[in-house]
Design a protein around this motif. Structure first.
Motif, PDB file in Angstrom:
ATOM      1  N   GLU A  39       0.869  -1.170   0.000  1.00  0.00           N
ATOM      2  CA  GLU A  39       0.000   0.000   0.000  1.00  0.00           C
ATOM      3  C   GLU A  39       0.912   1.228   0.000  1.00  0.00           C
ATOM      4  OE1 GLU A  39      -3.775   1.187   2.613  1.00  0.00           O
ATOM      5  OE2 GLU A  39      -1.924   1.252   3.784  1.00  0.00           O
ATOM      6  N   MET A  40       0.855   2.017  -1.065  1.00  0.00           N
ATOM      7  CA  MET A  40       1.688   3.212  -1.101  1.00  0.00           C
ATOM      8  C   MET A  40       0.991   4.361  -0.396  1.00  0.00           C
ATOM      9  SD  MET A  40       3.335   5.452  -4.247  1.00  0.00           S
ATOM     10  CE  MET A  40       4.793   4.426  -4.492  1.00  0.00           C
ATOM     11  N   ASP A  41       1.643   4.912   0.608  1.00  0.00           N
ATOM     12  CA  ASP A  41       1.217   6.184   1.182  1.00  0.00           C
ATOM     13  C   ASP A  41       1.830   7.263   0.302  1.00  0.00           C
ATOM     14  OD1 ASP A  41       1.313   8.655   2.737  1.00  0.00           O
ATOM     15  OD2 ASP A  41       0.551   7.431   4.383  1.00  0.00           O
ATOM     16  N   ILE A  42       0.997   7.903  -0.494  1.00  0.00           N
ATOM     17  CA  ILE A  42       1.492   8.803  -1.538  1.00  0.00           C
ATOM     18  C   ILE A  42       2.143  10.046  -0.938  1.00  0.00           C
ATOM     19  CG2 ILE A  42       0.816  10.115  -3.602  1.00  0.00           C
ATOM     20  CD1 ILE A  42      -1.526   8.072  -3.885  1.00  0.00           C
ATOM     21  N   PHE A  43       1.637  10.518   0.189  1.00  0.00           N
ATOM     22  CA  PHE A  43       2.270  11.648   0.865  1.00  0.00           C
ATOM     23  C   PHE A  43       3.694  11.299   1.275  1.00  0.00           C
ATOM     24  CE2 PHE A  43       3.491  13.741   4.818  1.00  0.00           C
ATOM     25  CZ  PHE A  43       3.256  15.087   4.547  1.00  0.00           C
ATOM     26  N   TRP A  44       3.864  10.181   1.984  1.00  0.00           N
ATOM     27  CA  TRP A  44       5.201   9.817   2.457  1.00  0.00           C
ATOM     28  C   TRP A  44       6.124   9.461   1.294  1.00  0.00           C
ATOM     29  CZ3 TRP A  44       6.404  11.787   6.722  1.00  0.00           C
ATOM     30  CH2 TRP A  44       5.506  11.848   7.787  1.00  0.00           C
ATOM     31  N   ALA A  45       5.560   8.965   0.209  1.00  0.00           N
ATOM     32  CA  ALA A  45       6.383   8.722  -0.972  1.00  0.00           C
ATOM     33  C   ALA A  45       6.912  10.036  -1.549  1.00  0.00           C
ATOM     34  CB  ALA A  45       5.581   7.966  -2.027  1.00  0.00           C
ATOM     35  N   HIS A  46       6.098  11.086  -1.493  1.00  0.00           N
ATOM     36  CA  HIS A  46       6.563  12.387  -1.968  1.00  0.00           C
ATOM     37  C   HIS A  46       7.556  13.019  -0.994  1.00  0.00           C
ATOM     38  CE1 HIS A  46       3.472  11.984  -5.021  1.00  0.00           C
ATOM     39  NE2 HIS A  46       3.998  13.029  -5.629  1.00  0.00           N
ATOM     40  N   VAL A  47       7.386  12.750   0.300  1.00  0.00           N
ATOM     41  CA  VAL A  47       8.410  13.182   1.255  1.00  0.00           C
ATOM     42  C   VAL A  47       9.732  12.496   0.934  1.00  0.00           C
ATOM     43  CG1 VAL A  47       9.107  13.142   3.685  1.00  0.00           C
ATOM     44  CG2 VAL A  47       6.756  13.734   3.081  1.00  0.00           C
ATOM     45  N   ALA A  48       9.679  11.203   0.626  1.00  0.00           N
ATOM     46  CA  ALA A  48      10.893  10.479   0.238  1.00  0.00           C
ATOM     47  C   ALA A  48      11.501  11.070  -1.032  1.00  0.00           C
ATOM     48  CB  ALA A  48      10.580   9.000   0.031  1.00  0.00           C
ATOM     49  N   GLN A  49      10.663  11.472  -1.965  1.00  0.00           N
ATOM     50  CA  GLN A  49      11.147  12.115  -3.194  1.00  0.00           C
ATOM     51  C   GLN A  49      11.926  13.386  -2.863  1.00  0.00           C
ATOM     52  OE1 GLN A  49       8.400  14.492  -5.707  1.00  0.00           O
ATOM     53  NE2 GLN A  49       8.694  12.886  -7.239  1.00  0.00           N
ATOM     54  N   TYR A  50      11.419  14.137  -1.902  1.00  0.00           N
ATOM     55  CA  TYR A  50      12.062  15.382  -1.478  1.00  0.00           C
ATOM     56  C   TYR A  50      13.365  15.117  -0.725  1.00  0.00           C
ATOM     57  CZ  TYR A  50      12.755  19.734   1.144  1.00  0.00           C
ATOM     58  OH  TYR A  50      13.294  20.876   1.709  1.00  0.00           O
ATOM     59  N   LYS A  51      13.374  14.098   0.155  1.00  0.00           N
ATOM     60  CA  LYS A  51      14.504  13.879   1.051  1.00  0.00           C
ATOM     61  C   LYS A  51      15.630  13.046   0.441  1.00  0.00           C
ATOM     62  CE  LYS A  51      13.630  12.696   5.335  1.00  0.00           C
ATOM     63  NZ  LYS A  51      13.011  12.034   6.524  1.00  0.00           N
ATOM     64  N   PHE A  52      15.265  12.048  -0.353  1.00  0.00           N
ATOM     65  CA  PHE A  52      16.243  11.042  -0.757  1.00  0.00           C
ATOM     66  C   PHE A  52      16.458  11.074  -2.271  1.00  0.00           C
ATOM     67  CE2 PHE A  52      13.783   9.132   2.870  1.00  0.00           C
ATOM     68  CZ  PHE A  52      14.725   9.422   3.857  1.00  0.00           C
ATOM     69  N   HIS A  53      17.302  11.979  -2.708  1.00  0.00           N
ATOM     70  CA  HIS A  53      17.558  12.086  -4.147  1.00  0.00           C
ATOM     71  C   HIS A  53      19.036  11.986  -4.505  1.00  0.00           C
ATOM     72  CE1 HIS A  53      18.604  16.329  -3.389  1.00  0.00           C
ATOM     73  NE2 HIS A  53      17.541  16.337  -2.595  1.00  0.00           N
ATOM     74  N   THR A  54      19.913  11.838  -3.518  1.00  0.00           N
ATOM     75  CA  THR A  54      21.330  11.568  -3.773  1.00  0.00           C
ATOM     76  C   THR A  54      21.786  10.417  -2.888  1.00  0.00           C
ATOM     77  OG1 THR A  54      22.092  13.172  -2.121  1.00  0.00           O
ATOM     78  CG2 THR A  54      21.841  13.972  -4.392  1.00  0.00           C
ATOM     79  N   TYR A  55      22.772   9.679  -3.381  1.00  0.00           N
ATOM     80  CA  TYR A  55      23.335   8.579  -2.602  1.00  0.00           C
ATOM     81  C   TYR A  55      24.819   8.440  -2.918  1.00  0.00           C
ATOM     82  CZ  TYR A  55      23.068   5.802  -6.917  1.00  0.00           C
ATOM     83  OH  TYR A  55      23.219   5.330  -8.205  1.00  0.00           O
ATOM     84  N   THR A  56      25.540   7.791  -2.023  1.00  0.00           N
ATOM     85  CA  THR A  56      26.956   7.510  -2.234  1.00  0.00           C
ATOM     86  C   THR A  56      27.077   6.121  -2.849  1.00  0.00           C
ATOM     87  OG1 THR A  56      27.573   8.861  -0.329  1.00  0.00           O
ATOM     88  CG2 THR A  56      29.222   7.323  -1.163  1.00  0.00           C
ATOM     89  N   ALA A  57      27.566   6.066  -4.082  1.00  0.00           N
ATOM     90  CA  ALA A  57      27.688   4.803  -4.798  1.00  0.00           C
ATOM     91  C   ALA A  57      28.815   3.956  -4.224  1.00  0.00           C
ATOM     92  CB  ALA A  57      27.934   5.073  -6.284  1.00  0.00           C
ATOM     93  N   HIS A  58      28.889   2.704  -4.648  1.00  0.00           N
ATOM     94  CA  HIS A  58      29.904   1.787  -4.141  1.00  0.00           C
ATOM     95  C   HIS A  58      31.316   2.311  -4.347  1.00  0.00           C
ATOM     96  CE1 HIS A  58      26.999  -1.916  -4.439  1.00  0.00           C
ATOM     97  NE2 HIS A  58      26.615  -1.025  -3.542  1.00  0.00           N
ATOM     98  N   ASP A  59      31.507   3.086  -5.437  1.00  0.00           N
ATOM     99  CA  ASP A  59      32.851   3.607  -5.715  1.00  0.00           C
ATOM    100  C   ASP A  59      33.144   4.912  -4.983  1.00  0.00           C
ATOM    101  OD1 ASP A  59      31.346   5.477  -7.086  1.00  0.00           O
ATOM    102  OD2 ASP A  59      32.115   4.963  -9.074  1.00  0.00           O
TER     103      ASP A  59
END
Length: 393
Positions: free
Chosen positions: A270-290
């Motif tokens: 069940e997707m909570d669309i609000f929290w999915a959009h919060v995730a879109q706002y918060k989590f848009h960069t990551y440190t890759a394996h390299d």
């Protein structure tokens, strides 16, 4: 760990007759082959524009196919009006307890409800705790009386793994209650695990596959619910920390990995669309394996479109922009914020399969006892008013 391919899934497909099962009859599972939806063509903006929502209470036809959420799919999770369910009916004219709240929600136009437990005020008809076979029969009689259908519950998921006998007994009791209430789905309000590490998600997948198989045998689709952290990036590689855990990511998100390694025949989301959009706002960069920093925008509607049959339910919850609170949004009544639900529901399609449940965590008010029901009415009106965008020739 066995990986499952979503594209070869078979899913339960209840007949129209199953929508109105007679209380006490056994449930049946109807299986049909499905394939994943096409990949979304565009990425959603991080902060979208608010759709224009006309106040339309029509419960009639589908306006030439333009209605995005059909009348029989418009639902609400009772957590939104939890203060009304828990209100003492003595000394108030406001709806109190399950029966009166069902009646009011039906008057608004809702046709589905998702439970958030089975407790109410002790002075309400049936008493405080309806988490029993007899309580479920009483709830079902009220649902039927007001033309409502139970479509899920945020209920009990065994904390043990491997399962203890008492936990399994409680889980099976909840499945029995779900069947009496006529649910096709039963779930939880939490994430499969709060961990960021792949090994813990592997364990969670094994547990959910086992639970989902038990639920499948009882004719129930078992689903998990997300908050924003579940769509953060999985830590699955790179240098290990001093406890031997990975510190970097391949760029796959936690629930994306969960979708990949769980059995699509027995585990749903069940997707909570609000929290999915919060995730879109918060989590848009990551440190890759390299060790490099990578940018990857989360597209909630795109993920659903790729795994459409895995998402039978949504929480339809809205927000206004707030870039100072760490989330990007403040929660507001559905249809009064900036999350573009017209585009979301258009892109995911399958409108006769998905079940959107209006939710607002902060609807109850300490100073306005009637606020949560007022906001439920606003939410219904705006959900009913959603129409497909017109395209020019």
């Amino acid at each position: 760990m066995t990986a499952f391919n979503d594209e070869s899934a078979t899913t339960a497909s209840p007949s129209g007759e199953a929508l109105r099962r007679t209380l006490g009859l056994s449930r049946r599972s109807f299986l049909s082959t499905c394939t994943a939806a096409a990949t979304a063509a565009i990425a959603a903006p991080i902060l979208g524009a608010s759709p224009a929502l006309a106040q339309d209470n029509s419960r009639g036809g589908d306006q030439g196919g333009s209605v995005l959420v059909p009348a029989d799919r418009r639902g609400i999770i009772l957590y939104t009006v939890r203060d009304a369910v828990g209100r003492d009916p003595l000394g108030t004219d406001l709806p109190s307890g399950f029966r009166e709240v069902f009646q009011q929600l039906s008057r608004f136009g809702y046709r589905q409800v998702e439970f958030a437990g089975y407790g109410q005020h002790a002075n309400a008809p049936g008493g405080a705790n309806l988490e029993s076979v007899e309580g479920a029969k009483m709830l079902r009689s009220w649902l039927d009386a007001y033309g409502l259908r139970a479509q899920g519950n945020h209920g009990f998921i065994p904390p043990s793994w491997p399962f203890t006998a008492p936990d399994l007994d409680t889980f099976k009791k909840h499945l029995e209650i779900a069947n009496i209430l006529g649910m096709d789905h039963m779930g939880t309000g939490g994430d499969p695990t709060g961990s960021a590490y792949r090994a813990d998600w592997d364990v969670a997948a094994d547990k959910w596959n086992a639970l989902g198989e038990i639920a499948r045998r009882e004719g129930i689709k078992l689903y998990t619910h997300n908050h924003d952290a579940a769509y953060a990036f999985l830590l699955d590689g790179g240098p290990l920390d001093d406890q031997g855990r990975p510190t970097r990511s391949s760029g796959i998100r936690k629930l994306e990995y969960f979708l990949k390694i769980t059995d699509p025949k027995v585990v749903w989301l069940e997707m909570d669309i609000f929290w999915a959009h919060v995730a879109q706002y918060k989590f848009h960069t990551y440190t890759a394996h390299d060790g490099s920093t990578q940018e990857k925008l989360f597209d909630p509607a795109g993920l659903v479109a790729c795994h459409n049959k895995r998402y039978p339910l949504f929480h339809a919850k809205d927000g206004t922009v707030n870039t100072t609170n760490g989330m990007g949004y403040d929660m507001v009544p559905f249809g009064t914020g900036v999350i573009d639900y017209t585009t979301f529901f258009t892109r995911v399609g399958a409108r006769n399969y998905h079940n959107p449940m209006v939710e607002q965590d902060n609807a109850p008010s300490a100073t306005d006892p009637g606020q949560s029901l007022k906001h439920a009415k606003i939410g219904y009106d705006n959900l009913a008013a959603l129409r497909k965008k017109r395209t020019s020739n």
